[in-house]
Motif scaffolding. Structure first.
Motif, short mmCIF file in Angstrom:
data_model
loop_
_atom_site.label_atom_id
_atom_site.label_comp_id
_atom_site.label_asym_id
_atom_site.label_seq_id
_atom_site.Cartn_x
_atom_site.Cartn_y
_atom_site.Cartn_z
N SER A 202 22.73 -28.38 65.74
CA SER A 202 21.94 -29.46 65.16
C SER A 202 22.74 -30.12 64.05
O SER A 202 23.75 -29.59 63.59
N LYS A 203 22.27 -31.28 63.61
CA LYS A 203 22.96 -31.98 62.52
C LYS A 203 23.00 -31.10 61.26
O LYS A 203 24.02 -31.02 60.59
N ALA A 204 21.88 -30.42 60.93
CA ALA A 204 21.84 -29.54 59.74
C ALA A 204 22.83 -28.39 59.88
O ALA A 204 23.53 -28.04 58.93
N GLU A 205 22.91 -27.81 61.07
CA GLU A 205 23.84 -26.69 61.29
C GLU A 205 25.29 -27.16 61.20
O GLU A 205 26.14 -26.49 60.60
N ALA A 206 25.58 -28.31 61.78
CA ALA A 206 26.94 -28.86 61.72
C ALA A 206 27.32 -29.21 60.27
O ALA A 206 28.45 -28.97 59.84
N THR A 207 26.35 -29.74 59.53
CA THR A 207 26.58 -30.05 58.11
C THR A 207 26.86 -28.78 57.33
O THR A 207 27.76 -28.73 56.49
N PHE A 208 26.08 -27.74 57.61
CA PHE A 208 26.30 -26.44 56.96
C PHE A 208 27.71 -25.92 57.27
O PHE A 208 28.41 -25.45 56.37
N CYS A 209 28.13 -25.99 58.52
CA CYS A 209 29.47 -25.53 58.90
C CYS A 209 30.56 -26.29 58.14
O CYS A 209 31.50 -25.69 57.63
N SER A 210 30.41 -27.60 58.07
CA SER A 210 31.39 -28.43 57.34
C SER A 210 31.42 -28.05 55.87
O SER A 210 32.49 -27.93 55.27
N TRP A 211 30.24 -27.88 55.28
CA TRP A 211 30.15 -27.48 53.87
C TRP A 211 30.81 -26.13 53.65
O TRP A 211 31.57 -25.95 52.71
N LEU A 212 30.54 -25.17 54.53
CA LEU A 212 31.11 -23.83 54.40
C LEU A 212 32.63 -23.86 54.48
O LEU A 212 33.33 -23.27 53.65
N VAL A 213 33.17 -24.58 55.45
CA VAL A 213 34.62 -24.69 55.60
C VAL A 213 35.23 -25.32 54.35
O VAL A 213 36.28 -24.88 53.85
N GLU A 214 34.57 -26.35 53.80
CA GLU A 214 35.05 -26.99 52.57
C GLU A 214 35.03 -26.03 51.38
O GLU A 214 35.98 -25.98 50.59
N GLN A 215 33.96 -25.25 51.24
CA GLN A 215 33.86 -24.29 50.14
C GLN A 215 34.95 -23.22 50.24
O GLN A 215 35.56 -22.85 49.23
N VAL A 216 35.21 -22.73 51.44
CA VAL A 216 36.25 -21.73 51.64
C VAL A 216 37.62 -22.32 51.30
O VAL A 216 38.44 -21.68 50.64
N ALA A 217 37.86 -23.56 51.71
CA ALA A 217 39.14 -24.22 51.41
C ALA A 217 39.32 -24.40 49.90
O ALA A 217 40.40 -24.15 49.36
N GLN A 218 38.26 -24.80 49.21
CA GLN A 218 38.33 -24.96 47.76
C GLN A 218 38.58 -23.63 47.06
O GLN A 218 39.39 -23.54 46.14
#
Length: 175
Positions: A153-169
Motif C-alpha cells: 500500500s502507499k502507507a507501507e511503501a512510505t514506511f519502507c522509504s522512511w526506514l531506509v532513509e533513517q538507516v542511511a542517516q
C-alpha cells in the motif's frame, strides 16, 4: 495505517495480516514467499556504561574483568575475542533474550554487551554507553522483507522509504 509488532518469532508474510518484516540473519538473505532488501550490515563491538571496565583502548590489554552480557547468539563474544587476538580466561555473565535487553543491562552497569554502533547510536551519543574499542566483528545483516514490494500500500511503501532513509542517516553518523 502501519501496525508494528516487535517479536523474535518469524512472522509469515501472508499479505493479509503481515505485510512487512525486518529480519536479522548471520547468513541468510532469501526467505520463502518473500522479497528481501538489504537494510544494513551488523558490526558488533563491546559497549559498557563507563571506561572503568577497561584500562586501554587496545582490546589486547583488556583482562575480561567485567561480566560479559550475552544475547541469544552466544557465539558473538567468542568471535569478537578471537578476532581481536585476545585471551580471556572467563566467559562469565548472564544471557539475555536479545541484544537490546543486553544493551539495557550494560547501561545499568551490569557488565559489557556487544552492540552495533548504529543500533546503539543514541545510547553512545548520550553517553549512556561507551564503546571503548574500535575493533568490531561482523554479525550478519538486517533485511526488510515483503511478499511483493510492488504490491505494498502507499502507507507501507512510505514506511519502507522512511526506514531506509533513517538507516542511511544513522549509518552516515557512524562512519
Amino acid at each position: 495505517m502501519v501496525n508494528l509488532d516487535v517479536s523474535s518469532a518469524l512472522a509469515e508474510l501472508d499479505g493479509e495480516t503481515v505485510h512487512l518484516a525486518i529480519r536479522h540473519s548471520r547468513s541468510q538473505s532469501v526467505w520463502p514467499r518473500s522479497e528481501a532488501r538489504h537494510l544494513l550490515d551488523v558490526r558488533l563491538t563491546p559497549m559498557v556504561k563507563d571506561d572503568s571496565a577497561v584500562q586501554s583502548t587496545d582490546p589486547r590489554a583488556w583482562s575480561g574483568n567485567v561480566p560479559m552480557l550475552h544475547d541469544e547468539n552466544t557465539d558473538s563474544w567468542s568471535e569478537w575475542i578471537v578476532s581481536a587476538g585476545i585471551s580471556v580466561a572467563t566467559w562469565r555473565g548472564p544471557t539475555f533474550s536479545n541484544s537490546a535487553v543486553a544493551l539495557q543491562g550494560a547501561t545499568s552497569g551490569q557488565g559489557m554487551a556487544l552492540g552495533s554502533r548504529i543500533v546503539a547510536g543514541e545510547l553512545l551519543e548520550s553517553g549512556a554507553l561507551i564503546a571503548p574499542f574500535q575493533h568490531e566483528v561482523t554479525d550478519g545483516a538486517y533485511w526488510l522483507l515483503a511478499r511483493k514490494f510492488e504490491k505494498l500500500s502507499k502507507a507501507e511503501a512510505t514506511f519502507c522509504s522512511w526506514l531506509v532513509e533513517q538507516v542511511a542517516q544513522a549509518s552516515a553518523k557512524v562512519v
